[in-house]
Design a protein around this motif. Structure first.
Motif, mmCIF file in Angstrom:
data_model
loop_
_atom_site.group_PDB
_atom_site.id
_atom_site.type_symbol
_atom_site.label_atom_id
_atom_site.label_comp_id
_atom_site.label_asym_id
_atom_site.label_seq_id
_atom_site.Cartn_x
_atom_site.Cartn_y
_atom_site.Cartn_z
ATOM 1 N N PHE A 1 5.284 4.533 -9.010
ATOM 2 C CA PHE A 1 4.438 5.713 -8.340
ATOM 3 C C PHE A 1 2.767 5.437 -7.838
ATOM 4 O O PHE A 1 2.433 4.629 -8.511
ATOM 5 C CB PHE A 1 4.409 6.840 -9.337
ATOM 6 C CG PHE A 1 5.659 7.688 -9.591
ATOM 7 C CD1 PHE A 1 6.443 8.442 -8.854
ATOM 8 C CD2 PHE A 1 6.372 6.872 -10.822
ATOM 9 C CE1 PHE A 1 7.718 9.131 -9.046
ATOM 10 C CE2 PHE A 1 7.906 7.423 -11.017
ATOM 11 C CZ PHE A 1 8.310 8.483 -10.297
ATOM 12 N N CYS A 2 2.615 6.045 -6.909
ATOM 13 C CA CYS A 2 1.048 5.738 -6.693
ATOM 14 C C CYS A 2 0.084 6.175 -7.541
ATOM 15 O O CYS A 2 0.164 7.509 -8.050
ATOM 16 C CB CYS A 2 0.889 6.463 -5.170
ATOM 17 S SG CYS A 2 -0.818 6.068 -4.785
ATOM 18 N N GLY B 1 0.466 9.728 -6.679
ATOM 19 C CA GLY B 1 1.419 10.122 -7.482
ATOM 20 C C GLY B 1 2.767 10.152 -6.718
ATOM 21 O O GLY B 1 3.920 10.607 -6.991
ATOM 22 N N ALA B 2 2.598 9.651 -5.305
ATOM 23 C CA ALA B 2 3.810 9.580 -4.491
ATOM 24 C C ALA B 2 4.927 8.565 -4.800
ATOM 25 O O ALA B 2 4.323 7.496 -5.229
ATOM 26 C CB ALA B 2 3.559 9.516 -3.065
ATOM 27 N N PRO B 3 6.128 8.851 -4.305
ATOM 28 C CA PRO B 3 7.156 7.720 -4.875
ATOM 29 C C PRO B 3 6.805 6.529 -4.154
ATOM 30 O O PRO B 3 6.498 6.369 -2.900
ATOM 31 C CB PRO B 3 8.441 8.264 -5.082
ATOM 32 C CG PRO B 3 8.303 9.694 -4.700
ATOM 33 C CD PRO B 3 7.091 9.904 -4.390
ATOM 34 N N PHE C 1 0.937 -1.355 -0.301
ATOM 35 C CA PHE C 1 0.075 0.019 -0.039
ATOM 36 C C PHE C 1 0.781 1.240 -0.033
ATOM 37 O O PHE C 1 1.942 1.235 0.487
ATOM 38 C CB PHE C 1 -0.949 -0.134 1.110
ATOM 39 C CG PHE C 1 -1.944 -1.120 1.275
ATOM 40 C CD1 PHE C 1 -3.121 -1.013 0.655
ATOM 41 C CD2 PHE C 1 -1.338 -2.170 1.761
ATOM 42 C CE1 PHE C 1 -3.894 -2.147 0.810
ATOM 43 C CE2 PHE C 1 -2.638 -3.317 1.942
ATOM 44 C CZ PHE C 1 -3.633 -3.307 1.166
ATOM 45 N N CYS C 2 0.167 2.228 -0.468
ATOM 46 C CA CYS C 2 0.949 3.609 -0.490
ATOM 47 C C CYS C 2 1.291 4.044 0.842
ATOM 48 O O CYS C 2 0.135 4.190 1.602
ATOM 49 C CB CYS C 2 0.367 4.648 -1.352
ATOM 50 S SG CYS C 2 0.968 6.215 -1.396
ATOM 51 N N SER C 3 2.412 4.657 1.225
ATOM 52 C CA SER C 3 2.579 5.011 2.528
ATOM 53 C C SER C 3 2.249 6.458 2.735
ATOM 54 O O SER C 3 2.170 7.048 3.619
ATOM 55 C CB SER C 3 4.134 4.971 2.631
ATOM 56 O OG SER C 3 5.037 5.659 2.085
ATOM 57 N N HIS C 4 1.489 7.216 1.528
ATOM 58 C CA HIS C 4 0.977 8.243 1.781
ATOM 59 C C HIS C 4 -0.353 8.508 1.983
ATOM 60 O O HIS C 4 -0.815 8.906 2.763
ATOM 61 C CB HIS C 4 1.662 9.178 0.362
ATOM 62 C CG HIS C 4 0.952 10.467 0.804
ATOM 63 N ND1 HIS C 4 1.639 11.643 1.607
ATOM 64 C CD2 HIS C 4 0.293 11.378 -0.218
ATOM 65 C CE1 HIS C 4 0.889 12.747 1.407
ATOM 66 N NE2 HIS C 4 0.008 12.669 0.310
ATOM 67 N N CYS C 5 -1.092 7.715 1.024
ATOM 68 C CA CYS C 5 -2.615 7.799 1.027
ATOM 69 C C CYS C 5 -3.183 6.439 1.412
ATOM 70 O O CYS C 5 -4.519 6.354 1.434
ATOM 71 C CB CYS C 5 -3.083 8.252 -0.511
ATOM 72 S SG CYS C 5 -2.963 7.229 -1.834
ATOM 73 N N ALA D 1 9.814 -0.569 1.290
ATOM 74 C CA ALA D 1 9.811 -1.037 2.868
ATOM 75 C C ALA D 1 8.791 -0.431 3.500
ATOM 76 O O ALA D 1 8.159 -1.010 4.407
ATOM 77 C CB ALA D 1 11.164 -0.357 3.238
ATOM 78 N N ALA D 2 8.404 0.727 3.240
ATOM 79 C CA ALA D 2 7.216 1.394 4.065
ATOM 80 C C ALA D 2 6.034 0.940 3.604
ATOM 81 O O ALA D 2 4.913 0.706 4.565
ATOM 82 C CB ALA D 2 7.597 3.045 4.143
ATOM 83 N N GLY D 3 5.643 0.824 2.424
ATOM 84 C CA GLY D 3 4.356 0.427 1.806
ATOM 85 C C GLY D 3 3.921 -0.956 2.313
ATOM 86 O O GLY D 3 2.602 -1.114 2.622
#
Length: 219
Positions: A16-17, A21-23, A2-6, A27-29
């Motif tokens: 990119f999401c 659009g976040a990179p 999953f995207c770590s931003h949204c 590891a975080a996602g």
């Protein structure tokens, strides 16, 4: 993953999401969804809340039920409670409708028991006799009866006056808890025509076993 931003679910290998659009940070996602339900596909960044626990739901339902019960009690207390005005309102109902049940409600239950013993009649026979008396008493008022009335000032009877009332009935009524002398004014209309009236008549009401009645001697 999953995207770590949204929180948008990502396709494997994407850089990119597709939503924000976040990179992509592999590891975080990968661990984003830990401790959360799946992301809501609604507005960006919105998260579905966890469901309410059964214990919390039980408390909420209990509070709602208590509020409903309180509202019902208040409605009863305000509109249906028995006060010193209740027997006078029943008296008006008797005048308007010749209502036997309302007439019986004017008389203390202990007094009715005494009448049963003295007359040898049971409660049904007494009700029938009372109904006959009501019908004959209103023979001259044929038509639609409407009573406009006013319950005026009330005076508490003194202890000696209450004791005198108890003596009048030779103790058959037991202890009178409270008693008042109440002003009662009325105008009785039959088919819109004024046929009878009374102004500042004094009615005595007595309280027995938590209920108010007309003094039998006033009837």
């Amino acid at each position: 993953m999953f995207c770590s931003h949204c929180g948008q679910e990502l396709k494997e290998g994407g850089k990119f999401c597709p939503r924000c659009g976040a990179p992509v940070d592999p590891a975080a996602g990968a661990g984003f969804s830990t401790g959360y339900q799946k992301m809501n596909p609604g507005p960006q960044g919105a998260v579905m809340k966890k469901g309410v626990s059964p214990a919390v739901a039980a408390v909420i339902i209990g509070v709602i039920l208590v509020c409903i019960a309180g509202a019902v009690f208040m409605a009863y207390f305000l509109f249906f409670r028995n006060t010193y005005k209740t027997p006078i309102k029943n008296l008006v109902k008797v005048m308007e409708d010749q209502d036997t049940d309302a007439a019986l409600a004017l008389i203390p239950e202990r007094y009715l028991k005494v009448m049963e013993g003295v007359t040898g009649m049971d409660s049904d026979e007494l009700a029938d006799m009372l109904e006959d008396e009501l019908i004959s008493g209103f023979d001259e008022y044929t038509g639609d009866i409407k009573v406009d009335y006013d319950i005026g000032d009330a005076r508490d009877l003194t202890d000696s006056e209450v004791q005198s009332l108890e003596s009048d009935y030779m103790g058959y009524l037991g202890d009178i808890e409270d008693a008042k002398e109440v002003e009662f004014s009325y105008e009785m209309y039959v088919d819109g025509e004024l046929r009878d009236s009374g102004e500042d008549e004094q009615l005595t009401v007595i309280k027995l076993d938590g209920k108010w009645y007309l003094n039998p001697g006033d009837m």
